[in-house]
Write a protein that holds these residues in place. Structure first.
Motif: not given
Length: 206
Positions: A114, A116, A142-143
């Protein structure tokens, strides 16, 4: 202690030529191989693939893994699945559960990543400097992963960069401006010397 045929009683405490080992020495596992209606025991240090070792007070045995499991750590925890099955949290499943994706190379169910939200842009830099008069790059990341889950798979960190102008002068770049100012003053000084340097008035133009 019997010897058996072909030295198959190695590590045995009790052994027969017909059935092989029935009791093993300490720390060894009793592996019983079935051939039709016949059973033949053998003492081994490690259980073969498809079996796992169970230690008991009287005898240590090799027990078979589940029907869908190629190799296992215990009866309830599989390490590798047979064909057409996927490994998920120690279980071999025909299809991966919702929220996971089947990895064909490893035959495992991997939790989907998902994304982030994007982070803020980094300072604009060029060759490691944040000052100067040039085009630089700024980056944000973003991770991708499932926060708060110990079993979450490690997903990649996504990043992107873009060009940005750097218009802040570095401390060492002020000197050229000072030299330029000195060059501008010199003509004035020369004109002053031309008018009054020798103390004599200029001749009138004809």
């Amino acid at each position: 202690v019997g010897t058996g045929l072909g030295g198959n009683c190695t590590g045995c405490v009790i052994c027969s030529e017909e059935n092989g080992c029935s009791t093993c020495q300490q720390r060894l596992f009793l592996f019983i191989r079935r051939e039709g209606i016949r059973q033949y025991g053998k003492c081994v240090h490690d259980c073969p693939p498809g079996y796992f070792g169970v230690r008991g007070q009287e005898v240590n045995r090799c027990k078979k893994c589940g029907a869908t499991c190629e190799s296992c750590f215990s009866q309830d925890f599989c390490i590798q699945c047979k064909r057409r099955f996927y490994l998920y949290k120690g279980k071999c499943l025909p299809t991966c559960p919702p929220g996971t994706a089947a990895q064909q190379s490893t035959r495992e169910c991997q939790e989907e990543c998902e994304l982030s939200p994007w982070g803020s842009w980094s300072p604009c830099t060029h060759n490691g400097k944040t000052c100067g008069s040039a085009w630089g790059l700024e980056t944000r990341v973003r991770e991708a992963g499932r926060a708060g889950r110990e079993e979450a798979s490690t997903c990649q960190v996504l990043s992107e960069s873009r060009k940005c102008p750097i218009r802040r002068p570095c401390p060492g770049e002020r000197n050229p401006n000072r030299k330029k100012g000195l060059r501008e003053r010199r003509p004035r000084k020369d004109r002053k010397l031309d008018g009054r340097g020798d103390g004599r008035p200029r001749p009138a133009p004809t």
